[in-house]
Write a protein that holds these residues in place. Structure first.
Motif, PDB file in Angstrom:
ATOM      1  N   THR A 332      43.804  44.175  36.678  1.00  0.00           N
ATOM      2  CA  THR A 332      43.959  42.706  36.388  1.00  0.00           C
ATOM      3  C   THR A 332      42.629  42.310  35.993  1.00  0.00           C
ATOM      4  O   THR A 332      41.515  42.532  36.875  1.00  0.00           O
ATOM      5  CB  THR A 332      44.690  42.275  37.217  1.00  0.00           C
ATOM      6  N   VAL A 333      42.545  41.410  35.040  1.00  0.00           N
ATOM      7  CA  VAL A 333      41.074  40.862  34.718  1.00  0.00           C
ATOM      8  C   VAL A 333      41.501  39.306  34.803  1.00  0.00           C
ATOM      9  O   VAL A 333      42.291  38.882  33.929  1.00  0.00           O
ATOM     10  CB  VAL A 333      40.368  41.228  33.472  1.00  0.00           C
ATOM     11  N   VAL A 334      40.652  38.539  35.342  1.00  0.00           N
ATOM     12  CA  VAL A 334      40.838  37.044  35.120  1.00  0.00           C
ATOM     13  C   VAL A 334      39.470  36.401  34.567  1.00  0.00           C
ATOM     14  O   VAL A 334      38.306  36.863  35.305  1.00  0.00           O
ATOM     15  CB  VAL A 334      41.226  36.490  36.578  1.00  0.00           C
ATOM     16  N   ALA A 335      39.848  35.426  33.708  1.00  0.00           N
ATOM     17  CA  ALA A 335      38.402  34.731  33.090  1.00  0.00           C
ATOM     18  C   ALA A 335      38.558  33.274  33.187  1.00  0.00           C
ATOM     19  O   ALA A 335      39.492  32.863  32.693  1.00  0.00           O
ATOM     20  CB  ALA A 335      37.730  35.203  32.155  1.00  0.00           C
ATOM     21  N   LEU A 336      37.800  32.412  34.394  1.00  0.00           N
ATOM     22  CA  LEU A 336      37.931  30.992  34.148  1.00  0.00           C
ATOM     23  C   LEU A 336      36.644  30.268  33.523  1.00  0.00           C
ATOM     24  O   LEU A 336      35.909  30.659  34.073  1.00  0.00           O
ATOM     25  CB  LEU A 336      38.246  30.523  35.292  1.00  0.00           C
ATOM     26  N   THR A 337      36.982  29.497  32.412  1.00  0.00           N
ATOM     27  CA  THR A 337      35.844  29.038  31.749  1.00  0.00           C
ATOM     28  C   THR A 337      35.872  27.309  31.754  1.00  0.00           C
ATOM     29  O   THR A 337      36.889  26.698  32.036  1.00  0.00           O
ATOM     30  CB  THR A 337      35.567  29.148  30.392  1.00  0.00           C
ATOM     31  N   ASN A 338      34.868  26.491  31.722  1.00  0.00           N
ATOM     32  CA  ASN A 338      34.648  25.056  31.829  1.00  0.00           C
ATOM     33  C   ASN A 338      34.388  24.495  30.522  1.00  0.00           C
ATOM     34  O   ASN A 338      33.500  23.688  30.257  1.00  0.00           O
ATOM     35  CB  ASN A 338      34.108  24.593  32.992  1.00  0.00           C
ATOM     36  N   LEU A 339      34.913  24.958  29.450  1.00  0.00           N
ATOM     37  CA  LEU A 339      34.862  24.547  27.914  1.00  0.00           C
ATOM     38  C   LEU A 339      36.127  24.675  27.375  1.00  0.00           C
ATOM     39  O   LEU A 339      36.905  25.394  27.573  1.00  0.00           O
ATOM     40  CB  LEU A 339      33.856  25.569  27.385  1.00  0.00           C
ATOM     41  N   ASP A 340      36.367  23.636  26.647  1.00  0.00           N
ATOM     42  CA  ASP A 340      37.708  23.396  25.627  1.00  0.00           C
ATOM     43  C   ASP A 340      37.984  24.471  24.799  1.00  0.00           C
ATOM     44  O   ASP A 340      37.145  25.427  24.333  1.00  0.00           O
ATOM     45  CB  ASP A 340      37.472  22.043  24.985  1.00  0.00           C
ATOM     46  N   SER A 341      39.454  24.861  24.699  1.00  0.00           N
ATOM     47  CA  SER A 341      39.859  25.776  23.991  1.00  0.00           C
ATOM     48  C   SER A 341      39.501  25.954  22.446  1.00  0.00           C
ATOM     49  O   SER A 341      39.795  26.906  21.812  1.00  0.00           O
ATOM     50  CB  SER A 341      41.393  25.777  23.968  1.00  0.00           C
ATOM     51  N   ASN A 342      38.932  24.781  21.871  1.00  0.00           N
ATOM     52  CA  ASN A 342      38.397  24.855  20.511  1.00  0.00           C
ATOM     53  C   ASN A 342      37.234  25.800  20.435  1.00  0.00           C
ATOM     54  O   ASN A 342      36.830  26.192  19.355  1.00  0.00           O
ATOM     55  CB  ASN A 342      38.193  23.532  20.173  1.00  0.00           C
ATOM     56  N   HIS A 343      36.623  26.273  21.466  1.00  0.00           N
ATOM     57  CA  HIS A 343      35.408  27.105  21.337  1.00  0.00           C
ATOM     58  C   HIS A 343      35.531  28.130  22.323  1.00  0.00           C
ATOM     59  O   HIS A 343      34.755  29.413  22.180  1.00  0.00           O
ATOM     60  CB  HIS A 343      34.357  26.212  21.448  1.00  0.00           C
ATOM     61  N   SER A 344      36.009  27.940  23.496  1.00  0.00           N
ATOM     62  CA  SER A 344      36.218  29.190  24.596  1.00  0.00           C
ATOM     63  C   SER A 344      37.426  29.735  24.358  1.00  0.00           C
ATOM     64  O   SER A 344      38.411  29.461  24.232  1.00  0.00           O
ATOM     65  CB  SER A 344      35.881  28.331  25.958  1.00  0.00           C
ATOM     66  N   ARG A 345      37.206  31.202  24.505  1.00  0.00           N
ATOM     67  CA  ARG A 345      38.116  32.124  24.079  1.00  0.00           C
ATOM     68  C   ARG A 345      37.980  33.342  25.570  1.00  0.00           C
ATOM     69  O   ARG A 345      37.797  34.226  25.318  1.00  0.00           O
ATOM     70  CB  ARG A 345      37.959  33.106  22.739  1.00  0.00           C
ATOM     71  N   PRO A 346      38.643  32.900  26.725  1.00  0.00           N
ATOM     72  CA  PRO A 346      38.349  33.691  27.623  1.00  0.00           C
ATOM     73  C   PRO A 346      39.276  34.979  27.609  1.00  0.00           C
ATOM     74  O   PRO A 346      38.949  36.015  28.121  1.00  0.00           O
ATOM     75  CB  PRO A 346      38.962  32.976  28.973  1.00  0.00           C
ATOM     76  N   MET A 347      40.331  34.912  26.564  1.00  0.00           N
ATOM     77  CA  MET A 347      41.412  36.148  26.642  1.00  0.00           C
ATOM     78  C   MET A 347      40.636  37.111  26.021  1.00  0.00           C
ATOM     79  O   MET A 347      40.672  38.412  26.254  1.00  0.00           O
ATOM     80  CB  MET A 347      42.542  35.880  25.622  1.00  0.00           C
ATOM     81  N   GLU A 348      39.881  36.645  24.819  1.00  0.00           N
ATOM     82  CA  GLU A 348      38.807  37.779  24.320  1.00  0.00           C
ATOM     83  C   GLU A 348      37.769  38.488  25.190  1.00  0.00           C
ATOM     84  O   GLU A 348      37.706  39.779  25.091  1.00  0.00           O
ATOM     85  CB  GLU A 348      38.142  37.177  23.053  1.00  0.00           C
ATOM     86  N   ILE A 349      37.493  37.776  25.929  1.00  0.00           N
ATOM     87  CA  ILE A 349      36.529  38.082  26.912  1.00  0.00           C
ATOM     88  C   ILE A 349      37.165  39.095  28.064  1.00  0.00           C
ATOM     89  O   ILE A 349      36.593  40.215  28.432  1.00  0.00           O
ATOM     90  CB  ILE A 349      35.815  37.092  27.828  1.00  0.00           C
ATOM     91  N   ILE A 350      38.213  38.682  28.462  1.00  0.00           N
ATOM     92  CA  ILE A 350      39.011  39.508  29.371  1.00  0.00           C
ATOM     93  C   ILE A 350      39.504  40.921  28.719  1.00  0.00           C
ATOM     94  O   ILE A 350      39.222  41.896  29.454  1.00  0.00           O
ATOM     95  CB  ILE A 350      40.393  38.583  29.832  1.00  0.00           C
ATOM     96  N   HIS A 351      39.895  40.771  27.484  1.00  0.00           N
ATOM     97  CA  HIS A 351      40.262  42.071  26.795  1.00  0.00           C
ATOM     98  C   HIS A 351      39.008  43.165  26.794  1.00  0.00           C
ATOM     99  O   HIS A 351      39.042  44.348  26.864  1.00  0.00           O
ATOM    100  CB  HIS A 351      40.834  41.909  25.435  1.00  0.00           C
ATOM    101  N   GLY A 352      38.023  42.290  26.389  1.00  0.00           N
ATOM    102  CA  GLY A 352      36.877  43.315  25.963  1.00  0.00           C
ATOM    103  C   GLY A 352      36.243  43.744  27.754  1.00  0.00           C
ATOM    104  O   GLY A 352      35.851  45.140  27.752  1.00  0.00           O
ATOM    105  N   VAL A 353      36.328  43.244  28.689  1.00  0.00           N
ATOM    106  CA  VAL A 353      35.974  43.489  30.154  1.00  0.00           C
ATOM    107  C   VAL A 353      37.060  44.549  30.234  1.00  0.00           C
ATOM    108  O   VAL A 353      36.288  45.556  30.900  1.00  0.00           O
ATOM    109  CB  VAL A 353      36.092  42.387  31.113  1.00  0.00           C
ATOM    110  N   ALA A 354      38.297  44.642  30.108  1.00  0.00           N
ATOM    111  CA  ALA A 354      39.151  45.545  30.596  1.00  0.00           C
ATOM    112  C   ALA A 354      38.731  47.045  30.000  1.00  0.00           C
ATOM    113  O   ALA A 354      38.812  48.041  30.586  1.00  0.00           O
ATOM    114  CB  ALA A 354      40.563  45.143  30.062  1.00  0.00           C
ATOM    115  N   GLY A 355      38.279  46.973  28.805  1.00  0.00           N
ATOM    116  CA  GLY A 355      37.669  48.081  28.145  1.00  0.00           C
ATOM    117  C   GLY A 355      36.645  48.839  28.905  1.00  0.00           C
ATOM    118  O   GLY A 355      36.584  50.148  28.605  1.00  0.00           O
ATOM    119  N   PHE A 356      35.842  48.167  29.442  1.00  0.00           N
ATOM    120  CA  PHE A 356      34.877  48.816  30.398  1.00  0.00           C
ATOM    121  C   PHE A 356      35.284  49.796  31.512  1.00  0.00           C
ATOM    122  O   PHE A 356      34.535  50.584  31.771  1.00  0.00           O
ATOM    123  CB  PHE A 356      33.751  47.703  30.818  1.00  0.00           C
TER     124      PHE A 356
END
Length: 472
Positions: A332-356
């Motif tokens: 499981t990977v969790v990413a929490l950000t403090n920027l609006d969804s018009n610019h922040s894409r934590p799901m992409e970061i999560i998917h990238g992290v999982a690959g490591f």
């Protein structure tokens, strides 16, 4: 909480390339993940991010990056508190399933049983329809909704009762915060307890989730992050909404990655609900015509390179969040950000992290374009985007049904997204097919800063737009 807007599509990509470069340069996995997350934050201009990586319910990495509060120069830590957005829906769904197991709610009961004052048109809507976003009730979070008014539950119920239907219950799937808002009220009516109190007593307390609670602007919340948005490139504080709108069951929680680690661990057990109930929550919904949609109860159902994946994102008031559970890999990977969804894409970061951690989970490279044999259609689409960016879209470009769906909210969102990003420098055709008498084109738009978005255009034989959808 809020529905993902068209503006949120204009996002940074190149994530696979970035991951592969970092993979080769850094010496160990911890350094590679740190470098990857920091590079993605820089690309997306995210002030702060908290990350947790969990294996079989145990924390193997928990770290904060950047700033929790830019004005006070406070760093993010694993203890930092973020707003949940729609990630909170999985807790609402779990609460409903607890009551189902106790026999106090039945999924196929008509919600009129719990809301007898509801209009007659609601007589075919079931609890299951609300859980799966198949009720057809229009989303209450529209441009015309007054986010600064303090509503009571009765006020919001009355508003919901007046909302039109986008389709008949069970006919289609369409994300609707209205359904989960109503589920919170339903929990209150069935138990006599405010849904937030029910969550605290039955979920958060038993699991030791000490930082998770309903949002409150007035309470003193240790480690609370500030939320931000980007306005024409400048960082601004989150917009203010009324206190009551930060207490509804469609996504109004505070939590930390450490608390979500406790939540993830509980999902491997039957501490809260039976395994059969969890399996039901993670099963794609079946529509009236027998087809399925990849959404269960508060969870999206997906896969990554053939590996099962259940996940959900959230966005609200300057925060964007995500949790992805790779079921086959117990990762499981969790990413929490403090920027609006018009610019922040934590799901992409999560998917990238999982690959490591599991190379087999590395997201595939971007789809290559195909030969464009209909350049006139592409030119028509480019002209539409130009008009949309300038606020000159006309009803004559759409079918009557599509215009009703898109005007005015989604047209306005598209305009604002194009205002932020400018017109695309290239439009590539990824797929062309025909279905139900419509020509369907999948286009990838690339902008000057490297950001891309995929938009699905559906045209009638007379070149009327019958659909305009996007990959979230």
């Amino acid at each position: 909480m809020a529905k993902v807007s068209c503006k949120a599509l204009f996002t940074v990509v190149g994530i696979v390339v970035l991951a592969s470069v970092i993979q080769a340069q850094a010496e160990n996995i911890d350094e590679r993940v740190d470098a990857y997350v920091q590079a993605a934050m820089h690309q997306q201009r995210i002030p702060g991010l908290a990350l947790a990586v969990l294996r079989d319910g145990q924390i193997i990495k928990a770290r904060g990056y950047g700033l929790s509060n830019v004005e006070l120069d406070v760093p993010v830590t694993p203890e930092s508190i973020f707003q949940s957005g729609s990630v909170g829906k999985q807790f609402t769904a779990t609460a409903v399933m607890m009551l189902v197991e106790e026999g106090r709610i039945r999924l196929d009961n008509k919600i009129a049983k719990y809301f007898p004052e509801a209009p007659e048109s609601w007589n075919k809507i079931t609890v299951r329809h609300l859980l799966t976003h198949t009720s057809g009730i229009k989303d209450y979070t529209s441009k015309d909704f007054d986010y600064r008014r303090d509503y009571t539950e009765a006020d919001l119920e009355k508003i919901a009762f007046t909302l039109p239907f986008d389709f008949a219950p069970g006919e289609k799937w369409s994300y609707s915060n209205s359904g989960y808002m109503l589920l919170g009220f339903l929990i209150h009516r069935v138990t006599g307890k405010y849904y937030g109190d029910f969550l605290r007593e039955r979920i958060f307390g038993p699991l030791g989730m000490t930082s998770t609670r309903i949002i409150s602007e007035q309470d003193i919340i240790p480690h609370r992050c500030a939320g931000y948005r980007l306005v024409k490139g400048d960082l601004k504080n989150q917009e203010w909404v009324s206190p009551s709108l930060n207490t509804t069951a469609d996504g109004s929680l505070y939590f930390s990655v450490l608390d979500l680690a406790k939540w993830d661990a509980a999902l491997y057990t039957e501490k809260l609900i039976k395994r059969t109930s969890l399996d039901e929550m993670w099963t794609p919904v079946k529509l009236n015509d027998g087809k399925t949609h990849p959404y269960g109860y508060g969870w999206r159902i997906a896969e990554m390179n053939g590996h099962r994946l259940i996940e959900h994102s959230g966005s609200w008031q300057g925060f964007t969040t995500g949790i992805s559970r790779y079921v086959d890999d117990k990762l499981t990977v969790v990413a929490l950000t403090n920027l609006d969804s018009n610019h922040s894409r934590p799901m992409e970061i999560i998917h990238g992290v999982a690959g490591f951690y599991e190379p087999a989970l590395t997201p595939p490279p971007p789809q290559p374009p195909i030969e464009d044999k209909e350049p006139k259609v592409t030119a028509l689409f480019r002209d539409f985007l130009l008009r949309a960016g300038e606020g000159r879209v006309e009803a004559s470009a759409f079918t009557e049904e599509a215009w009703k769906t898109w005007f005015p909210d989604r047209i306005k969102d598209l305009q604002e997204g194009l205002e932020d990003s400018g017109q695309p420098r290239s439009i590539d055709l990824l797929e062309r097919k025909e279905e139900s008498g419509l020509r369907i084109y999948s286009y990838r738009l690339t902008f000057d800063d490297g950001r891309t978005v995929t938009i699905i255009l559906k045209l009638t034989g007379k070149d009327k737009i019958a659909g305009l959808d996007w990959d979230e």
